[in-house]
Design a protein around this motif. Sequence first.
Motif, PDB file in Angstrom:
ATOM      1  N   LYS A 217      21.902  71.548  54.877  1.00 42.95           N
ATOM      2  CA  LYS A 217      22.422  71.422  53.514  1.00 42.95           C
ATOM      3  C   LYS A 217      21.458  70.664  52.603  1.00 42.95           C
ATOM      4  N   SER A 218      20.311  70.262  53.126  1.00 46.07           N
ATOM      5  CA  SER A 218      19.309  69.537  52.350  1.00 46.07           C
ATOM      6  C   SER A 218      18.673  70.485  51.338  1.00 46.07           C
ATOM      7  N   PRO A 219      18.349  70.013  50.120  1.00 46.19           N
ATOM      8  CA  PRO A 219      18.384  68.625  49.657  1.00 46.19           C
ATOM      9  C   PRO A 219      19.700  68.202  49.036  1.00 46.19           C
ATOM     10  N   TYR A 220      20.721  69.055  49.077  1.00 49.06           N
ATOM     11  CA  TYR A 220      21.984  68.725  48.413  1.00 49.06           C
ATOM     12  C   TYR A 220      22.753  67.651  49.173  1.00 49.06           C
TER      13      TYR A 220
ATOM     14  N   VAL B  33      16.352  62.139  48.999  1.00 51.68           N
ATOM     15  CA  VAL B  33      16.081  62.181  47.562  1.00 51.68           C
ATOM     16  C   VAL B  33      17.048  61.214  46.887  1.00 51.68           C
ATOM     17  N   PRO B  34      16.705  60.707  45.699  1.00 48.35           N
ATOM     18  CA  PRO B  34      17.550  59.693  45.046  1.00 48.35           C
ATOM     19  C   PRO B  34      19.006  60.105  44.854  1.00 48.35           C
ATOM     20  N   ALA B  35      19.276  61.386  44.627  1.00 51.02           N
ATOM     21  CA  ALA B  35      20.657  61.844  44.422  1.00 51.02           C
ATOM     22  C   ALA B  35      21.540  61.571  45.638  1.00 51.02           C
ATOM     23  N   HIS B  36      20.936  61.408  46.809  1.00 48.24           N
ATOM     24  CA  HIS B  36      21.719  61.169  48.024  1.00 48.24           C
ATOM     25  C   HIS B  36      22.467  59.838  47.983  1.00 48.24           C
ATOM     26  N   ARG B  37      22.061  58.935  47.099  1.00 50.87           N
ATOM     27  CA  ARG B  37      22.790  57.670  46.966  1.00 50.87           C
ATOM     28  C   ARG B  37      24.259  57.914  46.625  1.00 50.87           C
ATOM     29  N   LEU B  38      24.520  59.040  45.971  1.00 51.94           N
ATOM     30  CA  LEU B  38      25.883  59.365  45.543  1.00 51.94           C
ATOM     31  C   LEU B  38      26.504  60.483  46.375  1.00 51.94           C
ATOM     32  N   GLN B  39      25.870  60.862  47.474  1.00 54.72           N
ATOM     33  CA  GLN B  39      26.346  62.053  48.184  1.00 54.72           C
ATOM     34  C   GLN B  39      27.737  61.874  48.790  1.00 54.72           C
TER      35      GLN B  39
END
Length: 359
Positions: free
Chosen positions: A140-143, A153-159
């Motif tokens: 499922k990366s990079p989502y 990636v920085p968005a993963h802080r909110l995953q």
Amino acid sequence: MSKLTFNNSNPVFYTSLKAAVNKYFAEINKRKTGNIHLYAKAVILILSTVSLYAVLLFAPLALLPRILASLVLGFALACIGFNVMHDANHGSYSSRKWVNHLMGLTLNALGGNNFIWKQKHNIIHHTYTNIEGIDDDIAKSPYIRMCSPQRWVPAHRLQHLYTPVLYALSSMIWILYQDFEKYFKKKIVKTPLARMSAADHAIFWTSKVLYVVFYMVLPIWLTGWQAWLVFFLCMHVALGLTLSIVFQLAHVVEETEFESSTGDEQQIENEWAIHQVRTTANFAPGNPVISWFAGGLNYQIEHHLFPRISHVHYPAISKLVQAECAAYGLPYHSLPSFKAAVVSHFRFIRMLGREPILS
């Protein structure tokens, strides 16, 4: 197929476990496939979904009842996937091959494709479970970052916050995009898709067209596009969330292990069966309600070790599997409840969302 292999030169654990399970079935004198309980459940689920679909198309429902009925329909479709399609496409629904093939096509009725799914799930996922770069279920990366070898990636802080939204959209993405991506690329992650026969191609396109007819054209024609949009979105929210949560609780939790494929000749340290035990978890064992709706997929360890045994037998053979794991000093990951498994999954997702500390 991947160059990655397992150390199966002396599979003592699986040999011992298989002997214990075979002895159990010989003693009770029953087949390893489904029984009357599974067939009755299939009838109940299929009739329920057909009835709900008819109500949504022909009954003059207000907004709230339409939303609720659509959500229940999505949940019921997921339960058909767990109980009927899953066993059938593993060849464990019936001892008759044609029955398994017919009931396996319930996946196509849900909008998927059983040919692609069997290679993606039966072959790749069940062989290379939780191996980054091969197992499509964790690709499922990079989502969503689902294991530490995957790029951060920085968005993963909110995953941990947005992952439920992606789960809710997942069945639409799967049916309307991912099946076509795999079909045209002829590849599942890095693994080439098996060659499709003329019949396989015909079934793929026919079922996709029928999906558009029954889930889009007819509802729009009979109820209008606004009512259809409510039906379609709510149905898929329930379907996507239910499928995603149940399958992710089996492998993407704090207790399970992961491997990474280097892309070169590589051998996993353990035999295949030990790898399955280490990368898989059960949840809510002994809960008859969850077992009924989830098609025994709360006993994922047993399913991964014996995918050609119907899920109706998993509670019984789980005792044998647990005893063999203890005898060989192997972990037997089992979370006590559905809630505990969900908490473990999202806690793990949140942990993976933190920026890795580079040494």
